[in-house]
Scaffold this motif. Structure first.
Motif, PDB file in Angstrom:
ATOM      1  N   UNK A  69      44.496  40.717  58.579  1.00 37.91           N
ATOM      2  CA  UNK A  69      45.304  41.937  58.679  1.00 37.91           C
ATOM      3  C   UNK A  69      44.428  43.136  58.325  1.00 37.91           C
ATOM      4  N   UNK A  70      44.747  44.288  58.868  1.00 36.95           N
ATOM      5  CA  UNK A  70      44.033  45.513  58.533  1.00 36.95           C
ATOM      6  C   UNK A  70      44.250  45.829  57.059  1.00 36.95           C
ATOM      7  N   UNK A  71      43.168  46.093  56.353  1.00 39.07           N
ATOM      8  CA  UNK A  71      43.236  46.426  54.926  1.00 39.07           C
ATOM      9  C   UNK A  71      43.357  47.941  54.823  1.00 39.07           C
ATOM     10  N   UNK A  72      44.525  48.406  54.496  1.00 38.71           N
ATOM     11  CA  UNK A  72      44.776  49.833  54.376  1.00 38.71           C
ATOM     12  C   UNK A  72      43.838  50.431  53.333  1.00 38.71           C
ATOM     13  N   UNK A  73      43.157  51.485  53.711  1.00 38.30           N
ATOM     14  CA  UNK A  73      42.191  52.086  52.783  1.00 38.30           C
ATOM     15  C   UNK A  73      42.860  52.614  51.518  1.00 38.30           C
ATOM     16  N   UNK A  74      44.144  52.961  51.584  1.00 38.04           N
ATOM     17  CA  UNK A  74      44.854  53.441  50.390  1.00 38.04           C
ATOM     18  C   UNK A  74      45.035  52.323  49.359  1.00 38.04           C
ATOM     19  N   UNK A  75      45.011  51.070  49.804  1.00 37.51           N
ATOM     20  CA  UNK A  75      45.157  49.927  48.899  1.00 37.51           C
ATOM     21  C   UNK A  75      43.820  49.420  48.370  1.00 37.51           C
ATOM     22  N   UNK A  76      42.738  49.941  48.877  1.00 40.81           N
ATOM     23  CA  UNK A  76      41.395  49.500  48.507  1.00 40.81           C
ATOM     24  C   UNK A  76      41.067  49.959  47.086  1.00 40.81           C
ATOM     25  N   UNK A  77      40.649  49.037  46.194  1.00 39.52           N
ATOM     26  CA  UNK A  77      40.338  49.442  44.820  1.00 39.52           C
ATOM     27  C   UNK A  77      39.207  50.463  44.729  1.00 39.52           C
ATOM     28  N   UNK A  78      38.262  50.402  45.630  1.00 35.62           N
ATOM     29  CA  UNK A  78      37.177  51.386  45.610  1.00 35.62           C
ATOM     30  C   UNK A  78      37.729  52.760  45.970  1.00 35.62           C
ATOM     31  N   UNK A  79      38.525  52.830  47.028  1.00 38.00           N
ATOM     32  CA  UNK A  79      39.101  54.115  47.422  1.00 38.00           C
ATOM     33  C   UNK A  79      40.058  54.645  46.362  1.00 38.00           C
TER      34      UNK A  79
END
Length: 135
Positions: A69-79
């Motif tokens: 699945x596409x990993x939403x950048x808003x959910x990314x721990x780095x972001x």
């Protein structure tokens, strides 16, 4: 006041960075790579940092979940860390290599306390890390 380092100290530090097995990278506030050591390039499947500089880290290696699945950048721990300014202490995650294979990582990211005005972040990836979960 910070002392200037003799040239040999800077050279030693660069050699140390270049010879680590741990992948080290830097990001700007937009999440773009600003540097990668040779281990980070190798772990991600790139021959050198020139292919990655200026590219968004999330789009390069953190774009898809394990179930494709596409990993939403808003959910990314780095972001999230870039947005909040709070460090990621240790996060088990996965990155995608250039050949499409999975790299299990223990991720850490923190703001650069020496140059906060540049909002440069440093991160590290430790490959093949699987922590045993305790009940």
């Amino acid at each position: 006041m910070q002392r200037a380092q003799p040239p040999q100290a800077a050279e030693f530090q660069q050699q140390l960075l270049n010879n680590l097995v741990e992948g080290i990278f830097g990001l700007d506030t937009a999440g773009q790579f600003t540097f990668l050591n040779p281990a980070a390039c190798n772990l991600l499947g790139y021959p050198n940092e020139a292919e990655l500089l200026g590219k968004k880290a999330h789009e390069v290696c953190h774009h898809t979940t394990l179930n494709k699945a596409t990993y939403n950048s808003a959910d990314c721990p780095i972001n999230q860390a870039l947005q909040t300014g709070k460090a990621v202490k240790e996060s088990e995650d996965l990155f995608w290599r250039s050949d499409g294979s999975i790299l299990n990582v223990l991720l850490q990211a923190a703001p650069n306390s020496q140059q906060p005005r540049y909002s440069l972040w440093r991160g590290s990836i430790v490959p093949g890390h699987h922590r045993k979960k305790t009940a």
